[in-house]
Design a protein around this motif. Sequence first.
Motif, PDB file in Angstrom:
ATOM      1  N   THR A   1       0.830  -1.209   0.000  1.00 50.32           N
ATOM      2  CA  THR A   1       0.000   0.000   0.000  1.00 50.32           C
ATOM      3  C   THR A   1       0.861   1.254   0.000  1.00 50.32           C
ATOM      4  O   THR A   1       0.560   2.235  -0.700  1.00 50.32           O
ATOM      5  N   ARG A   2       1.930   1.217   0.753  1.00 50.17           N
ATOM      6  CA  ARG A   2       2.833   2.369   0.819  1.00 50.17           C
ATOM      7  C   ARG A   2       3.471   2.631  -0.543  1.00 50.17           C
ATOM      8  O   ARG A   2       3.546   3.780  -1.004  1.00 50.17           O
ATOM      9  N   ALA A   3       3.938   1.580  -1.186  1.00 47.86           N
ATOM     10  CA  ALA A   3       4.579   1.738  -2.500  1.00 47.86           C
ATOM     11  C   ALA A   3       3.596   2.280  -3.528  1.00 47.86           C
ATOM     12  O   ALA A   3       3.944   3.157  -4.333  1.00 47.86           O
ATOM     13  N   GLU A   4       2.372   1.763  -3.513  1.00 48.92           N
ATOM     14  CA  GLU A   4       1.368   2.215  -4.471  1.00 48.92           C
ATOM     15  C   GLU A   4       0.941   3.651  -4.191  1.00 48.92           C
ATOM     16  O   GLU A   4       0.664   4.425  -5.121  1.00 48.92           O
ATOM     17  N   THR A   5       0.876   4.027  -2.914  1.00 47.07           N
ATOM     18  CA  THR A   5       0.544   5.405  -2.562  1.00 47.07           C
ATOM     19  C   THR A   5       1.601   6.361  -3.098  1.00 47.07           C
ATOM     20  O   THR A   5       1.282   7.435  -3.632  1.00 47.07           O
ATOM     21  N   PHE A   6       2.855   5.976  -2.953  1.00 51.18           N
ATOM     22  CA  PHE A   6       3.933   6.824  -3.438  1.00 51.18           C
ATOM     23  C   PHE A   6       3.861   6.978  -4.955  1.00 51.18           C
ATOM     24  O   PHE A   6       4.184   8.040  -5.498  1.00 51.18           O
ATOM     25  N   ASP A   7       3.429   5.935  -5.654  1.00 53.88           N
ATOM     26  CA  ASP A   7       3.318   6.007  -7.113  1.00 53.88           C
ATOM     27  C   ASP A   7       2.323   7.078  -7.551  1.00 53.88           C
ATOM     28  O   ASP A   7       2.455   7.648  -8.641  1.00 53.88           O
ATOM     29  N   ASN A   8       1.329   7.352  -6.710  1.00 46.17           N
ATOM     30  CA  ASN A   8       0.256   8.268  -7.088  1.00 46.17           C
ATOM     31  C   ASN A   8       0.474   9.697  -6.617  1.00 46.17           C
ATOM     32  O   ASN A   8      -0.391  10.552  -6.811  1.00 46.17           O
TER      33      ASN A   8
END
Length: 303
Positions: free
Chosen positions: A279-286
């Motif tokens: 979730t953290r990695a995907e949040t950073f992507d956005n």
Amino acid sequence: MKYVLVTGGVVSGLGKGVTASSIGVVLKACGLRVTSIKIDPYLNTDAGTMSPFEHGEVFVLDDGGEVDLDLGNYERFLDLRLTRDNNITTGKIYQVPKLMLLYWYCCGYTLKVVSLFLRRSEKEIISERLFRQVVPHITDAIKDWIEKVSAIPVDGKEGSADVCVIELGGTVGDIESMPFIEALRQLFFSTGPDNFCLIHVSLVPVLGVVGEQPLLDNTKQKLSQFCHVPGANILNIHDVPNIWHVPLLLRNQNAHEAILKQLALFSVATPPNLQEWTTRAETFDNLTNSVSIMPYILFPDSV
């Protein structure tokens, strides 16, 4: 104590720090407690005695220690509170004061600095039992430091960690790294193969290709054949959108299984739970907005 040693080859700056941190994340996700040590073979006592334009910025620990930025990665990735003793340098092993080292540097000393380390009278050497040889005196001091610091809890819990991830800075061919490599070889022999795992981070150049790309299967087969490493243990750590994806990249290639097998930890480990990390990695992507932190933000090593 189980040890995971991360070394580098070909060139420095390949991302050993992020790799070591990511390995710790995957092992922690398997239910293991992890601590970290960074070895910097340079002659300085710490990163604070070097110009940031040559070495890059420093990371300041809670105890005031000025250390390599890799320790900042360890703390962020693993939620640790490290101390200055988690950063080992040649200067610390030889116990050279910062001001004396700075004085020698300002005076233009180069190779002469080594002889100044040991320039004491015979009486002092006998009374204080100072270092006399690289092997065994320096290597023993390095091993003692690693074993002592790795046993100190840094995750807010009581008792020692299960695994200590050690990153050896630079490349294995550096002359200044030789005492540390020998000390780590001795540590491997004394702890036994079930307590020591070696991970080597290297560059595989591909002509005409820009950026880091996944390894081709035939390349992995050649590496396995000539490096005596099982094909399943050769992993791709290529370019990703952000560094938070690296633990996921390792997990997806079953890096944890290879490490747990080598360290005989399958019986106590659990399947890696990286849902929160994903979730953290995907949040950073956005994320789309950017901010300027300091005026020197355009200096590459400060970003």
